[in-house]
Design a protein around this motif. Structure first.
Motif, PDB file in Angstrom:
ATOM      1  N   ALA A  75       0.816  -1.204   0.000  1.00 35.96           N
ATOM      2  CA  ALA A  75       0.000   0.000   0.000  1.00 35.96           C
ATOM      3  C   ALA A  75       0.855   1.262   0.000  1.00 35.96           C
ATOM      4  N   LYS A  76       2.077   1.156   0.519  1.00 34.38           N
ATOM      5  CA  LYS A  76       2.994   2.288   0.569  1.00 34.38           C
ATOM      6  C   LYS A  76       4.105   2.193  -0.471  1.00 34.38           C
ATOM      7  N   ASN A  77       4.059   1.174  -1.322  1.00 35.03           N
ATOM      8  CA  ASN A  77       5.103   0.946  -2.329  1.00 35.03           C
ATOM      9  C   ASN A  77       6.491   0.928  -1.695  1.00 35.03           C
ATOM     10  N   THR A  78       6.606   0.255  -0.561  1.00 34.82           N
ATOM     11  CA  THR A  78       7.825   0.313   0.225  1.00 34.82           C
ATOM     12  C   THR A  78       8.285  -1.068   0.661  1.00 34.82           C
ATOM     13  N   VAL A  79       9.602  -1.275   0.605  1.00 35.84           N
ATOM     14  CA  VAL A  79      10.258  -2.461   1.146  1.00 35.84           C
ATOM     15  C   VAL A  79      11.156  -2.009   2.290  1.00 35.84           C
ATOM     16  N   TYR A  80      11.175  -2.784   3.358  1.00 34.81           N
ATOM     17  CA  TYR A  80      11.959  -2.449   4.539  1.00 34.81           C
ATOM     18  C   TYR A  80      13.039  -3.498   4.784  1.00 34.81           C
ATOM     19  N   LEU A  81      14.085  -3.077   5.447  1.00 34.47           N
ATOM     20  CA  LEU A  81      15.091  -3.995   5.956  1.00 34.47           C
ATOM     21  C   LEU A  81      15.377  -3.613   7.402  1.00 34.47           C
ATOM     22  N   GLN A  82      14.853  -4.403   8.325  1.00 31.83           N
ATOM     23  CA  GLN A  82      15.118  -4.210   9.738  1.00 31.83           C
ATOM     24  C   GLN A  82      16.428  -4.908  10.075  1.00 31.83           C
ATOM     25  N   MET A  83      17.386  -4.164  10.595  1.00 34.03           N
ATOM     26  CA  MET A  83      18.712  -4.683  10.887  1.00 34.03           C
ATOM     27  C   MET A  83      18.959  -4.576  12.383  1.00 34.03           C
ATOM     28  N   ASN A  84      19.116  -5.716  13.036  1.00 33.41           N
ATOM     29  CA  ASN A  84      19.383  -5.770  14.461  1.00 33.41           C
ATOM     30  C   ASN A  84      20.754  -6.388  14.710  1.00 33.41           C
ATOM     31  N   SER A  85      21.258  -6.201  15.912  1.00 32.57           N
ATOM     32  CA  SER A  85      22.554  -6.755  16.307  1.00 32.57           C
ATOM     33  C   SER A  85      23.629  -6.456  15.277  1.00 32.57           C
ATOM     34  N   LEU A  86      23.704  -5.211  14.880  1.00 35.75           N
ATOM     35  CA  LEU A  86      24.622  -4.818  13.816  1.00 35.75           C
ATOM     36  C   LEU A  86      26.076  -5.007  14.221  1.00 35.75           C
ATOM     37  N   LYS A  87      26.879  -5.387  13.242  1.00 41.95           N
ATOM     38  CA  LYS A  87      28.297  -5.632  13.419  1.00 41.95           C
ATOM     39  C   LYS A  87      29.089  -4.698  12.517  1.00 41.95           C
ATOM     40  N   PRO A  88      30.346  -4.410  12.853  1.00 36.59           N
ATOM     41  CA  PRO A  88      31.159  -3.564  11.975  1.00 36.59           C
ATOM     42  C   PRO A  88      31.231  -4.081  10.545  1.00 36.59           C
ATOM     43  N   GLU A  89      31.217  -5.391  10.356  1.00 32.41           N
ATOM     44  CA  GLU A  89      31.277  -5.954   9.020  1.00 32.41           C
ATOM     45  C   GLU A  89      30.004  -5.730   8.209  1.00 32.41           C
ATOM     46  N   ASP A  90      28.948  -5.202   8.830  1.00 29.16           N
ATOM     47  CA  ASP A  90      27.748  -4.815   8.101  1.00 29.16           C
ATOM     48  C   ASP A  90      27.893  -3.453   7.440  1.00 29.16           C
ATOM     49  N   THR A  91      28.968  -2.756   7.725  1.00 29.57           N
ATOM     50  CA  THR A  91      29.195  -1.441   7.138  1.00 29.57           C
ATOM     51  C   THR A  91      29.264  -1.545   5.620  1.00 29.57           C
TER      52      THR A  91
END
Length: 118
Positions: A75-91
């Motif tokens: 309905a919002k034409n939107t995709v999300y990515l919830q990112m938890n427990s982030l690590k430096p290698e996710d940079t």
């Protein structure tokens, strides 16, 4: 004709969370598109992080399973990515793009920068 705009990136400490958004505009039928999130870190190739089908089925890279969640709100034409427990290698710079069996469809945009400090 389709324009995808990523947002939600920023600087976060290790262990923190961010939610990325990808909003599509233009004359499109967003609900039938499979969508994916990719990322590219300095000196590395762009890699698939997660994708979601038009029906809501999801896939994740092994490196993010259990930490990231992809979802969509048609309905919002939107995709999300919830990112938890982030690590430096996710940079990395994170991109969203339309997907199909075997690859992607369309052009890469500017993405949104995610920086995780230790």
């Amino acid at each position: 004709q389709v324009q995808l705009v990523e947002s939600g990136g920023g600087l976060v400490q290790a262990g923190g969370s961010l939610r990325l958004s990808c909003t599509a505009s233009g004359s499109i039928i967003f609900s039938i598109y499979a969508m994916g999130w990719y990322r590219q870190a300095p000196g590395k190739q762009r890699e698939l992080v997660a994708d979601i089908s038009s029906g809501g089925s999801t896939n994740y890279a092994d490196s993010v399973k259990g930490r990231f969640t992809i979802s969509r709100d048609n309905a919002k034409n939107t995709v999300y990515l919830q990112m938890n427990s982030l690590k430096p290698e996710d940079t990395a710079v994170y991109y969203c793009i339309r997907r199909y069996s075997g690859g992607t469809f369309g052009s890469w945009g500017q993405g949104t920068q995610v920086t995780v400090s230790s």
